[in-house]
Motif scaffolding. Structure first.
Motif, short mmCIF file in Angstrom:
data_model
loop_
_atom_site.label_atom_id
_atom_site.label_comp_id
_atom_site.label_asym_id
_atom_site.label_seq_id
_atom_site.Cartn_x
_atom_site.Cartn_y
_atom_site.Cartn_z
N ARG A 44 12.90 16.62 98.87
CA ARG A 44 12.70 17.30 100.15
C ARG A 44 11.27 17.13 100.62
N ALA A 45 11.09 16.98 101.89
CA ALA A 45 9.77 16.73 102.48
C ALA A 45 8.78 17.80 102.07
N GLY A 46 7.64 17.36 101.56
CA GLY A 46 6.55 18.27 101.23
C GLY A 46 6.79 19.15 100.02
N GLN A 47 7.86 18.92 99.28
CA GLN A 47 8.19 19.77 98.13
C GLN A 47 8.07 18.99 96.83
N PRO A 48 7.66 19.66 95.75
CA PRO A 48 7.64 18.98 94.45
C PRO A 48 9.07 18.89 93.90
N ALA A 49 9.22 18.15 92.82
CA ALA A 49 10.51 18.07 92.14
C ALA A 49 10.88 19.46 91.61
N ARG A 50 12.15 19.68 91.40
CA ARG A 50 12.60 20.96 90.83
C ARG A 50 12.34 20.97 89.32
N MET A 106 7.79 25.04 83.22
CA MET A 106 8.03 23.83 83.98
C MET A 106 7.67 24.05 85.45
N GLY A 107 7.80 25.29 85.91
CA GLY A 107 7.51 25.58 87.31
C GLY A 107 6.07 25.28 87.69
N ARG A 108 5.14 25.55 86.79
CA ARG A 108 3.73 25.25 87.08
C ARG A 108 3.46 23.76 87.01
N ILE A 109 4.12 23.08 86.10
CA ILE A 109 3.89 21.65 85.92
C ILE A 109 4.32 20.86 87.15
N VAL A 110 5.48 21.18 87.71
CA VAL A 110 5.95 20.42 88.88
C VAL A 110 5.06 20.66 90.09
N ARG A 111 4.27 21.70 90.09
CA ARG A 111 3.39 21.99 91.23
C ARG A 111 2.00 21.34 91.09
N LEU A 112 1.82 20.53 90.06
CA LEU A 112 0.56 19.79 89.92
C LEU A 112 0.51 18.69 90.98
N SER A 113 -0.70 18.40 91.44
CA SER A 113 -0.86 17.31 92.40
C SER A 113 -1.66 16.18 91.74
N VAL A 114 -1.69 15.04 92.39
CA VAL A 114 -2.48 13.93 91.85
C VAL A 114 -3.96 14.31 91.83
#
Length: 150
Positions: free
Chosen positions: A64-70, A1-9
């Protein structure tokens, strides 16, 4: 899940009529029903109306500003939608183990060799005798059989 939340548009790529998701190289095609959901999600992402995230590029922006979801937050959302994330992950690795040698899956996904070996035994896979390593070199420093120097 950690890699998935770091995906960008920017990891969602339109290639003609096909939607691709950059999970690695090459990007993977997204099936039509999931593609429609993904595009809807991008258009209506959570946490975009706050002062800290108006231009966030995260596919899953956090509070949080500039952060992906947990990751635990995304997992909870999937569970609420009726998708048990841990069961899905287990099913996915078991399917990979039916198609590929356990050491290859372990290396690609960051699992321990013993874990994938145990899972392949439980799954009934046929790759149990695969020898990991570089098969292009001879263990005795002699050329492998069939290697011609001429």
């Amino acid at each position: 899940m950690g890699r998935i939340v770091r995906l960008s548009v920017d990891d969602v790529v339109h290639d003609g009529d096909t939607l691709l998701l950059r999970l690695g190289e090459p990007a993977s095609p997204v099936p039509a029903p999931v593609a429609a959901l993904l595009l809807e999600h991008i258009a209506n992402r959570d946490n975009m109306n706050t002062a800290t995230n108006p231009a966030s590029r995260w596919l899953f922006p956090g509070r949080r500003a500039g952060q992906p979801a947990r990751p635990d937050h995304l997992s909870a959302l999937l569970n609420e939608a009726g998708i048990p994330a841990s069961a899905a992950r287990g099913a996915a690795i078991r399917q990979q183990l039916l198609e590929l040698p356990a050491p290859v899956v372990a290396d690609a996904l960051g699992y321990h060799n013993k874990t994938t070996s145990r899972l392949i035994r439980e799954t009934g896979g046929t790759w149990s005798r695969y020898a990991a390593g570089d098969h292009t070199r001879s263990p005795t420093s002699r050329p492998p059989r069939g290697a011609d120097d001429s």
